[in-house]
Write a protein that holds these residues in place. Structure first.
Motif, PDB file in Angstrom:
ATOM      1  N   GLY A  58     -22.804 -98.121  75.667  1.00  0.00           N
ATOM      2  CA  GLY A  58     -22.654 -97.006  76.593  1.00  0.00           C
ATOM      3  C   GLY A  58     -23.846 -96.863  77.520  1.00  0.00           C
ATOM      4  O   GLY A  58     -23.695 -96.569  78.713  1.00  0.00           O
TER       5      GLY A  58
ATOM      6  N   ASN B 130     -22.750 -90.783  75.055  1.00  0.00           N
ATOM      7  CA  ASN B 130     -22.400 -91.809  74.072  1.00  0.00           C
ATOM      8  C   ASN B 130     -22.484 -91.213  72.678  1.00  0.00           C
ATOM      9  O   ASN B 130     -23.579 -90.943  72.177  1.00  0.00           O
ATOM     10  CB  ASN B 130     -23.343 -93.002  74.201  1.00  0.00           C
ATOM     11  CG  ASN B 130     -23.320 -93.595  75.599  1.00  0.00           C
ATOM     12  OD1 ASN B 130     -22.266 -93.865  76.143  1.00  0.00           O
ATOM     13  ND2 ASN B 130     -24.501 -93.774  76.184  1.00  0.00           N
TER      14      ASN B 130
ATOM     15  N   ASP C 289     -16.099 -94.436  69.478  1.00  0.00           N
ATOM     16  CA  ASP C 289     -15.295 -95.516  68.916  1.00  0.00           C
ATOM     17  C   ASP C 289     -14.216 -94.902  68.026  1.00  0.00           C
ATOM     18  O   ASP C 289     -14.110 -93.674  67.916  1.00  0.00           O
ATOM     19  CB  ASP C 289     -16.161 -96.558  68.181  1.00  0.00           C
ATOM     20  CG  ASP C 289     -16.856 -96.019  66.939  1.00  0.00           C
ATOM     21  OD1 ASP C 289     -16.441 -94.962  66.409  1.00  0.00           O
ATOM     22  OD2 ASP C 289     -17.821 -96.658  66.481  1.00  0.00           O
TER      23      ASP C 289
ATOM     24  N   LYS D 124     -18.925-105.318  70.743  1.00  0.00           N
ATOM     25  CA  LYS D 124     -20.072-105.013  71.610  1.00  0.00           C
ATOM     26  C   LYS D 124     -20.177-106.126  72.658  1.00  0.00           C
ATOM     27  O   LYS D 124     -21.047-106.987  72.602  1.00  0.00           O
ATOM     28  CB  LYS D 124     -21.348-104.919  70.765  1.00  0.00           C
ATOM     29  CG  LYS D 124     -22.584-104.441  71.492  1.00  0.00           C
ATOM     30  CD  LYS D 124     -23.744-104.367  70.507  1.00  0.00           C
ATOM     31  CE  LYS D 124     -25.063-104.154  71.184  1.00  0.00           C
ATOM     32  NZ  LYS D 124     -26.194-104.172  70.225  1.00  0.00           N
TER      33      LYS D 124
ATOM     34  N   GLU E 168     -14.211 -99.941  66.995  1.00  0.00           N
ATOM     35  CA  GLU E 168     -15.490 -99.885  66.292  1.00  0.00           C
ATOM     36  C   GLU E 168     -15.906-101.283  65.837  1.00  0.00           C
ATOM     37  O   GLU E 168     -15.071-102.164  65.657  1.00  0.00           O
ATOM     38  CB  GLU E 168     -15.397 -98.934  65.087  1.00  0.00           C
ATOM     39  CG  GLU E 168     -14.409 -99.337  64.017  1.00  0.00           C
ATOM     40  CD  GLU E 168     -15.006-100.252  62.968  1.00  0.00           C
ATOM     41  OE1 GLU E 168     -16.248-100.312  62.851  1.00  0.00           O
ATOM     42  OE2 GLU E 168     -14.225-100.918  62.274  1.00  0.00           O
TER      43      GLU E 168
ATOM     44  N   GLY F 149     -21.842 -91.962  69.023  1.00  0.00           N
ATOM     45  CA  GLY F 149     -21.517 -93.010  68.064  1.00  0.00           C
ATOM     46  C   GLY F 149     -22.749 -93.683  67.509  1.00  0.00           C
ATOM     47  O   GLY F 149     -23.884 -93.223  67.695  1.00  0.00           O
TER      48      GLY F 149
ATOM     49  N   VAL G 267     -22.124 -98.133  70.103  1.00  0.00           N
ATOM     50  CA  VAL G 267     -21.731 -97.202  71.166  1.00  0.00           C
ATOM     51  C   VAL G 267     -22.919 -96.843  72.045  1.00  0.00           C
ATOM     52  O   VAL G 267     -22.802 -96.827  73.283  1.00  0.00           O
ATOM     53  CB  VAL G 267     -21.088 -95.935  70.577  1.00  0.00           C
ATOM     54  CG1 VAL G 267     -20.863 -94.876  71.661  1.00  0.00           C
ATOM     55  CG2 VAL G 267     -19.756 -96.270  69.900  1.00  0.00           C
TER      56      VAL G 267
END
Length: 357
Positions: free
Chosen positions: A107, A97, A38, A72, A67, A99, A103
């Motif tokens: 991800g 992924n 992010d 999401k 972010e 983060g 994430v």
């Protein structure tokens, strides 16, 4: 620290992180490597990560998403799927992924569904992701403000926990992750709970061990019940009300958004109060829980008009069945009971208790 074997993957820590990652890449020889970050981890974590990644001649692409929990979403997934397709990702590609929980959740879902599933690795950079979000194979995204309504359970190849990334976090993000650690103690290990609520006896060098112990607890639960048919449900303690509160504050312009852990901390106090009414949790233990949580988390103000909206949002909780809201409650500190039904009048009582603290 020794690596922790999960049902189908392994969690590696600190000194083993990059050697295990590079050995995996050399062994599996993915066709391409994609790294999802992010905007924060792109700036603060990606340079360190890439400097330790020995991809050799394997093409590596970095994909950046905004972010925050409000990103999401399926829309972001579509963007990531399209980027991977544009850059020629095939079924032998690897997604890493890098983060926090957003994430790793998103991800993991992207990887688990792209071409019906490609390999992925989680590299959690937040405390929340290290102790909870990245471990156990729960992937998914929110549906509007409804938390984690779309997703699959699918473990990645490995989880790589490099605690040096915690140095990039603001204080409120560290505190947010601490809520999940407290939860692990409350549902499974009273001694761990006691340690966490007496951090004045420890120093910063103990943090790695506390993170390790938290992963051990979650892994024991998930290994016994990987698809959440029974025991794994106890990991939702504090989340039935906590998720509803988080969603309500996310969607209400009059409210300041709460981080996940901040909402779960409130949910754990409320559900501990409910435990005294439903599961005979003793009042001194309720006092201990409330005091222990409020050592770290500030109280949040609620108005009477908030309660009905929060209760209404609980009907979307994933533990519900046959139209009934199911709670995880405590019989004692370290012992949880799942599938508890609670009347709304007791929930209102719990909010009054919280206000009185």
């Amino acid at each position: 620290m020794q690596s922790i074997a999960t049902k189908t993957a392994v969690v590696h820590f600190n000194s083993k992180v990059y050697s295990e990652l590079n050995a995996y890449i050399k062994r599996e020889n993915p066709s391409k490597i994609f790294v999802l970050v992010d905007t924060n981890t792109h700036d603060f974590c990606l340079p360190q990560f890439m400097s330790n990644l020995e991809s050799g001649v394997i093409q590596t692409e970095v994909m950046e998403m905004p972010e925050g929990e409000d990103h999401k979403s399926i829309d972001i997934c579509v963007g990531v799927w399209e980027a991977m397709s544009q850059y020629g990702a095939d079924r032998k590609s690897l997604l890493i992924n890098l983060g926090g929980g957003v994430v790793t959740d998103l991800g993991g879902f992207v990887a688990s569904t792209y071409m019906r599933g490609i390999s992925y690795i989680n590299v959690p950079t937040s405390l929340l992701a290290m102790v909870d979000a990245s471990v156990g194979g729960k992937t998914g995204v929110d549906l509007g403000v409804l938390k984690n309504q779309v997703g699959v359970i699918s473990e990645g190849e490995m989880v790589l926990i490099d605690t040096s990334f915690l140095g990039t976090l603001p204080q409120n993000q560290m505190v947010s992750g601490f809520a999940e650690m407290l939860k692990h103690g409350l549902i499974f290990d009273a001694t761990y709970w006691y340690t966490l609520t007496h951090l004045e006896d420890l120093d910063i060098s103990d943090l790695d061990k506390l993170i390790y112990d938290s992963v051990i607890i979650k892994n024991k639960i998930v290994t016994e019940d990987p698809t959440e048919k029974g025991l794994r449900k106890i990991l939702n303690f504090g989340h039935t009300l906590g998720h509803a509160i988080e969603s309500y504050f996310l969607d209400n312009e009059e409210k300041t958004q709460l981080l996940h852990g901040e909402a779960i901390a409130i949910g754990m106090i409320l559900e501990s109060y409910l435990s005294t009414k439903i599961c005979k949790l003793k009042s001194p233990e309720l006092d201990d829980i409330s005091a222990g949580i409020l050592k770290t988390f500030s109280k949040t103000n609620f108005e009477d008009k908030d309660y009905e909206n929060i209760i209404d949002l609980m009907k979307h909780d994933k533990k519900n069945s046959h139209g009934k809201v199911k709670f995880v409650l405590l019989e004692s500190i370290g012992k949880a009971k799942r599938d508890c039904e609670v009347p709304n009048e007791l929930i209102l009582e719990a909010f009054e208790y919280y206000k009185s603290l």
